[in-house]
Design a protein around this motif. Structure first.
Motif, PDB file in Angstrom:
ATOM      1  N   ALA A 102      -8.412  -8.058  16.626  1.00 18.89           N
ATOM      2  CA  ALA A 102      -9.228  -9.157  16.100  1.00 18.89           C
ATOM      3  C   ALA A 102      -8.390 -10.291  15.507  1.00 18.89           C
ATOM      4  O   ALA A 102      -8.752 -11.463  15.619  1.00 18.89           O
ATOM      5  CB  ALA A 102     -10.191  -8.626  15.036  1.00 18.89           C
ATOM      6  N   LEU A 103      -7.258  -9.944  14.863  1.00 14.72           N
ATOM      7  CA  LEU A 103      -6.488 -10.936  14.121  1.00 14.72           C
ATOM      8  C   LEU A 103      -5.162 -11.293  14.778  1.00 14.72           C
ATOM      9  O   LEU A 103      -4.584 -12.333  14.473  1.00 14.72           O
ATOM     10  CB  LEU A 103      -6.211 -10.419  12.703  1.00 14.72           C
ATOM     11  N   GLY A 104      -4.676 -10.420  15.656  1.00 16.65           N
ATOM     12  CA  GLY A 104      -3.393 -10.664  16.289  1.00 16.65           C
ATOM     13  C   GLY A 104      -2.275  -9.908  15.594  1.00 16.65           C
ATOM     14  O   GLY A 104      -2.381  -9.524  14.426  1.00 16.65           O
ATOM     15  N   ASP A 105      -1.184  -9.716  16.296  1.00 18.43           N
ATOM     16  CA  ASP A 105      -0.051  -8.943  15.777  1.00 18.43           C
ATOM     17  C   ASP A 105       0.622  -9.605  14.587  1.00 18.43           C
ATOM     18  O   ASP A 105       1.177  -8.929  13.725  1.00 18.43           O
ATOM     19  CB  ASP A 105       0.995  -8.732  16.882  1.00 18.43           C
ATOM     20  N   ALA A 106       0.602 -10.939  14.544  1.00 17.67           N
ATOM     21  CA  ALA A 106       1.369 -11.650  13.513  1.00 17.67           C
ATOM     22  C   ALA A 106       0.617 -11.805  12.198  1.00 17.67           C
ATOM     23  O   ALA A 106       1.184 -12.294  11.219  1.00 17.67           O
ATOM     24  CB  ALA A 106       1.765 -13.035  14.031  1.00 17.67           C
ATOM     25  N   HIS A 107      -0.632 -11.405  12.151  1.00 19.09           N
ATOM     26  CA  HIS A 107      -1.421 -11.603  10.937  1.00 19.09           C
ATOM     27  C   HIS A 107      -0.911 -10.705   9.809  1.00 19.09           C
ATOM     28  O   HIS A 107      -0.510  -9.565  10.046  1.00 19.09           O
ATOM     29  CB  HIS A 107      -2.898 -11.289  11.228  1.00 19.09           C
ATOM     30  N   PRO A 108      -0.895 -11.211   8.560  1.00 14.42           N
ATOM     31  CA  PRO A 108      -0.428 -10.389   7.436  1.00 14.42           C
ATOM     32  C   PRO A 108      -1.175  -9.060   7.299  1.00 14.42           C
ATOM     33  O   PRO A 108      -0.584  -8.055   6.916  1.00 14.42           O
ATOM     34  CB  PRO A 108      -0.682 -11.293   6.217  1.00 14.42           C
ATOM     35  N   HIS A 109      -2.478  -9.062   7.591  1.00 16.32           N
ATOM     36  CA  HIS A 109      -3.224  -7.805   7.498  1.00 16.32           C
ATOM     37  C   HIS A 109      -2.760  -6.798   8.540  1.00 16.32           C
ATOM     38  O   HIS A 109      -2.682  -5.596   8.272  1.00 16.32           O
ATOM     39  CB  HIS A 109      -4.724  -8.073   7.661  1.00 16.32           C
ATOM     40  N   SER A 110      -2.446  -7.282   9.741  1.00 15.77           N
ATOM     41  CA  SER A 110      -1.917  -6.401  10.778  1.00 15.77           C
ATOM     42  C   SER A 110      -0.560  -5.837  10.349  1.00 15.77           C
ATOM     43  O   SER A 110      -0.272  -4.654  10.557  1.00 15.77           O
ATOM     44  CB  SER A 110      -1.779  -7.155  12.108  1.00 15.77           C
ATOM     45  N   ALA A 111       0.261  -6.694   9.751  1.00 18.34           N
ATOM     46  CA  ALA A 111       1.572  -6.241   9.273  1.00 18.34           C
ATOM     47  C   ALA A 111       1.422  -5.179   8.189  1.00 18.34           C
ATOM     48  O   ALA A 111       2.177  -4.195   8.156  1.00 18.34           O
ATOM     49  CB  ALA A 111       2.370  -7.433   8.744  1.00 18.34           C
ATOM     50  N   ALA A 112       0.443  -5.355   7.297  1.00 18.99           N
ATOM     51  CA  ALA A 112       0.209  -4.369   6.247  1.00 18.99           C
ATOM     52  C   ALA A 112      -0.187  -3.023   6.844  1.00 18.99           C
ATOM     53  O   ALA A 112       0.256  -1.965   6.379  1.00 18.99           O
ATOM     54  CB  ALA A 112      -0.871  -4.873   5.295  1.00 18.99           C
ATOM     55  N   SER A 113      -1.022  -3.058   7.880  1.00 18.68           N
ATOM     56  CA  SER A 113      -1.433  -1.813   8.532  1.00 18.68           C
ATOM     57  C   SER A 113      -0.257  -1.151   9.241  1.00 18.68           C
ATOM     58  O   SER A 113      -0.129   0.076   9.239  1.00 18.68           O
ATOM     59  CB  SER A 113      -2.569  -2.081   9.534  1.00 18.68           C
ATOM     60  N   ARG A 114       0.619  -1.953   9.860  1.00 17.28           N
ATOM     61  CA  ARG A 114       1.786  -1.372  10.517  1.00 17.28           C
ATOM     62  C   ARG A 114       2.731  -0.721   9.505  1.00 17.28           C
ATOM     63  O   ARG A 114       3.318   0.331   9.760  1.00 17.28           O
ATOM     64  CB  ARG A 114       2.531  -2.443  11.327  1.00 17.28           C
ATOM     65  N   THR A 115       2.882  -1.361   8.341  1.00 16.87           N
ATOM     66  CA  THR A 115       3.721  -0.786   7.292  1.00 16.87           C
ATOM     67  C   THR A 115       3.171   0.558   6.837  1.00 16.87           C
ATOM     68  O   THR A 115       3.917   1.521   6.646  1.00 16.87           O
ATOM     69  CB  THR A 115       3.806  -1.748   6.091  1.00 16.87           C
TER      70      THR A 115
END
Length: 555
Positions: free
Chosen positions: A421-434
């Motif tokens: 929904a937000l794309g790989d570069a979105h901060p929320h996506s980064a938080a989930s990857r972390t």
């Protein structure tokens, strides 16, 4: 008149300069009238009410006219209920629409408001045809009613039809079309369809700036929605610039005490909260609550949004005893005005879950999380970014309880939703990857069927860095040199926020960096690297990064 008043057949309202007729006198007069006389009087009364009941527009709510509309509303509803079908004309349709909009503005949602909208739409279509501009205006108002109720599919269909009608009748470059486009953009934003939302916003702004100029109040709708889009995508500087522009326009056109300013102040406060700028956020959020209570009232649905944001600020500041009552007030307002199953209910529930979790009240937190998740999945669909937010925080809650298997499953689902929904570069996506990297670090990894050399933490760190290289710009990255020189990125690493910022300031001075980041931009860049702001019982910290002393001799 004086004699009639002395017998209480009439009564005066000096402040409003009106007269009221006693109910029994009304009944007697009506019974003495013939059908023809009654029809004539009904036409006259409807004509007069239309003349004095304030006109409905697709612009901002006119709070200043609420008192007059409140006084006239019983007369309008009585006339609408008693006017026979053969006397219903365009004036009746207009009154139906105005009454519906007023009740809608006051938060009086329900079947009555929907019936008034539907009756007005049916009558306009019958009298003027299905492609008339008045039909388009009515479709817009009904679409906004459905949007607030969370019925996004119904709202989208009506709004698309309204846009098509106004484009055909007014032209595709008319400012009214632009206003409808900005409303459609907000609808797309609420559904997590950010690409479509931004396209609508940009088109609306282009039309309005060409037709009306760059400081016209009608621009505030598209600018405000675009600001929320930039905020959601982590583009905090652009979002702040848009919100400041809206605030300046509204203060100049509406005045500094108008309740519409509360929306922008609230959004600006939210933006600062997400950047950790709590000192800047607090006066904005408090002013938003004050303006909302003074203008809309303490029990209005719009005011509940301001309570939610102020509660979130206090929650992030660790002031849980101040946050919880505000979430509870917001929850009560939404449940009373919109019902127990409305999507807005989930905002307050999610906030209460986080507060309860941080207070160590796990049973309360569990109840609030599960109810918020159920509502969001039911009302927004299983793939909405707001569903992912609840899943992500619920995963952290499960992790704190030691239930790593379920926590990992929830986190993976949140990551899949966010990346789509937000794309790989979105901060929320980064938080989930972390978060996913942290789970992987606690398991025995394998590579090509054999254990990964260096153990789980080394493997997780490698994967995390690999993803961050894909996510972060390799050129002109303003934070990369500092992180390389002074820090270590690792899923289990952490450091105090104040220490990290102080280290960055020292590095700026030592390296004679000419273009240092502001604190807000510094926070935004850290989030792009997958780092996550958190709070212990005593201080604020960053997870995913640690300060390391590095020098030329390897010390």
């Amino acid at each position: 008149v004086a004699i009639a008043c002395s017998y209480s057949l009439l009564s005066r309202q000096p402040r409003e300069r009106t007269l009221s007729l006693h109910r029994l006198v009304q009944v007697i007069l009506q019974e003495e009238m013939s059908e023809q006389e009654q029809a004539t009087v009904q036409r006259r009364v409807i004509h007069l009410l239309k003349a004095v009941f304030p006109e409905t527009t697709t612009r901002n709510t006119e709070v200043e006219t609420w008192e007059r509309r409140e006084r006239l509303l019983p007369h309008v509803l009585t006339c609408l209920a008693t006017t026979p079908e053969h006397l219903q004309d365009q004036e009746v349709a207009t009154l139906l629409l105005r009454a519906a909009v007023y009740l809608d503005e006051r938060g009086q949602q329900g079947e009555q408001v929907e019936r008034l909208y539907q009756r007005a739409l049916h009558l306009f279509e019958h009298l003027l045809g299905s492609e008339h501009p008045h039909v388009g205006s009515c479709l817009y108002q009904l679409a906004m009613f459905y949007r607030v109720q969370g019925k996004y599919e119904q709202a989208e269909r009506l709004l698309q039809r309204a846009i098509r009608i106004q484009e055909q009748t007014l032209g595709s470059e008319h400012p009214e079309v632009a206003y409808l486009l900005s409303s459609m953009a907000f609808l797309y934003y609420r559904q997590g369809r950010y690409g479509q939302a931004e396209a609508c916003c940009q088109r609306a702004l282009r039309i309005q700036e060409q037709a009306l100029g760059e400081t016209h109040p009608d621009l505030t709708s598209a600018l405000g929605t675009l600001a929320m889009l930039y905020h959601e995508q982590g583009k905090y500087g652009q979002a702040e610039s848009m919100l400041r522009r809206v605030l300046q326009i509204q203060e100049q056109t509406l005045g500094p005490e108008h309740p519409e300013l509360a929306r922008i102040l609230n959004n600006l406060g939210n933006l600062y909260i997400d950047q950790g700028k709590y000192v800047q956020a607090e006066p904005l959020c408090q002013r938003a609550v004050l303006l909302a209570e003074q203008g809309w009232g303490a029990e209005h649905i719009n005011t509940s949004t301001m309570f939610d944001t102020l509660a979130t600020l206090y929650r992030e500041m660790g002031q849980y005893e101040r946050a919880k009552p505000l979430y509870q007030r917001a929850l009560q307002i939404v449940e009373l005005t919109r019902g127990l199953e409305h999507p807005f209910v989930a905002y307050s529930l999610h906030g209460l879950a986080l507060v309860s979790q941080r207070q160590g009240k796990d049973d309360e937190a569990e109840f609030f999380y599960q109810r918020a998740l159920h509502l969001r999945e039911q009302q927004l669909g299983p793939h909405h970014p707001e569903v992912a937010q609840t899943l992500h925080d619920l995963a952290l809650f499960r992790k704190s309880q030691g239930n790593l298997h379920e926590a990992r499953s929830l986190a993976l689902r949140a990551l899949q939703i966010r990346e789509k929904a937000l794309g790989d570069a979105h901060p929320h996506s980064a938080a989930s990857r972390t978060l996913m990297a942290q789970f992987e670090a606690e398991q025995e990894p394998v590579q090509d069927g054999v254990p990964f050399p260096g153990g789980a933490e080394e493997h997780s760190t490698a994967r995390l860095r690999e993803e961050m290289r894909d996510d972060s710009p390799s050129e002109n990255d303003p934070l990369q040199e500092f992180l390389t020189a002074c820090c270590e990125l690792h899923p289990r690493a952490w450091c105090r926020s104040s220490d990290l910022w102080e280290a960055y300031q020292c590095w700026i001075e030592a390296s004679q960096e000419g273009y240092p980041l502001s604190r807000g931009a510094f926070i935004a860049q850290l989030k792009r690297y997958g780092c996550r702001a958190d709070r212990t019982k005593t201080t604020r910290i960053w997870r995913g990064v640690a300060l390391v002393n590095k020098n030329d001799d390897g010390g």
